[in-house]
Design an enzyme around this catalytic site. Structure first.
Site, PDB file in Angstrom:
ATOM      1  N   HIS A   1       0.824  -1.200   0.000  1.00 61.70           N
ATOM      2  CA  HIS A   1       0.000   0.000   0.000  1.00 61.70           C
ATOM      3  C   HIS A   1       0.862   1.255   0.000  1.00 61.70           C
ATOM      4  CE1 HIS A   1      -2.630   3.001   2.312  1.00 61.70           C
ATOM      5  NE2 HIS A   1      -3.040   3.022   1.072  1.00 61.70           N
TER       6      HIS A   1
ATOM      7  N   HIS B   1      -1.639   1.100   7.989  1.00 63.84           N
ATOM      8  CA  HIS B   1      -3.038   1.124   7.564  1.00 63.84           C
ATOM      9  C   HIS B   1      -3.719  -0.230   7.682  1.00 63.84           C
ATOM     10  CE1 HIS B   1      -1.223   4.654   5.520  1.00 63.84           C
ATOM     11  NE2 HIS B   1      -2.298   5.214   6.025  1.00 63.84           N
TER      12      HIS B   1
END
Length: 171
Positions: free
Chosen positions: A99, A121
Site C-alpha cells: 500500500h 493502515h
C-alpha cells in the site's frame, strides 16, 4: 411508444449487447489448453538459508534481489501456494506493505499464517495464498520470492510482483 415499452426495449438492447460481447470472449478463452505461466525477469539465484536453519513459524530475513531489499523466508507448518520442501510449507515474501511501503517486520501471526496488520493502515496478507490481501488498504498481493531447493540449500530465484517503490525489481 409508451414509457414502459421504451424501457423494455432499452433493457433488451443492453442485454443483447452484453451477450454479444461476453460470449465470443468466453468461447475464445475456452480454446486455451496450455496453462499460462507467470512472466519472470531474469534473476540471479541466491542461497538464502538451509532447511536446517528454519524453525516452524520463525521468519528468517534476507536481502534479495538487490542489497537493501528486505525479505523473509518462513516454514509455515501448513501447505502454501508456491511453497517448497517436503511439506510444501516454505515460502518467502518481501517485507514492505504494497500500500505505502510500511515495514512489516515483526508482524507475522503464526496462528493464522498471515503477515500483518500493517502498522500504517492495517493491511494483512495471507502467506498460504501467495501473499493475497485479506483485509486493509493494499490492492496488490505481497511480492512473493520464488524458491527452489538444491539439496539442503534454499535458493531465491525470482520475484512474483513488483517490489514497493521500484520501477523494476532489478537495479
Amino acid at each position: 411508444m409508451t414509457r414502459r415499452q421504451f424501457l423494455a426495449a432499452l433493457a433488451s438492447a443492453a442485454a443483447a449487447g452484453a451477450i454479444a460481447t461476453i460470449v465470443p470472449i468466453a468461447l475464445r478463452n475456452g480454446d486455451k489448453k496450455e496453462p499460462v505461466e507467470a512472466i519472470l525477469d531474469t534473476y540471479p539465484e541466491k542461497r538464502i538459508a538451509s532447511l536446517a536453519d528454519l524453525r516452524r513459524d520463525t521468519p528468517l530475513g534476507f536481502e534479495y534481489p538487490n542489497k537493501g531489499q528486505m525479505n523473509f523466508v518462513v516454514r509455515l507448518g501448513a501447505p502454501a501456494r508456491g511453497g517448497i520442501g517436503p511439506e510444501r510449507d516454505i515460502v518467502a515474501f518481501n517485507y514492505l506493505c504494497t500500500h505505502m511501503g510500511c515495514p512489516l517486520q515483526g508482524q507475522y501471526k503464526k496462528e493464522h499464517k498471515v503477515l500483518g496488520p500493517c502498522p500504517c493502515h492495517f493491511t494483512t496478507f495471507d502467506l498460504r495464498k501467495n501473499g493475497f490481501v485479506t483485509i486493509g488498504q493494499a490492492t496488490q498481493s505481497l511480492p512473493q520470492i520464488t524458491l527452489k531447493l538444491d539439496g539442503d540449500d534454499i535458493l531465491a530465484t525470482g520475484v512474483l510482483g513488483l517490489l514497493y517503490g521500484q520501477a523494476e525489481n532489478l537495479a
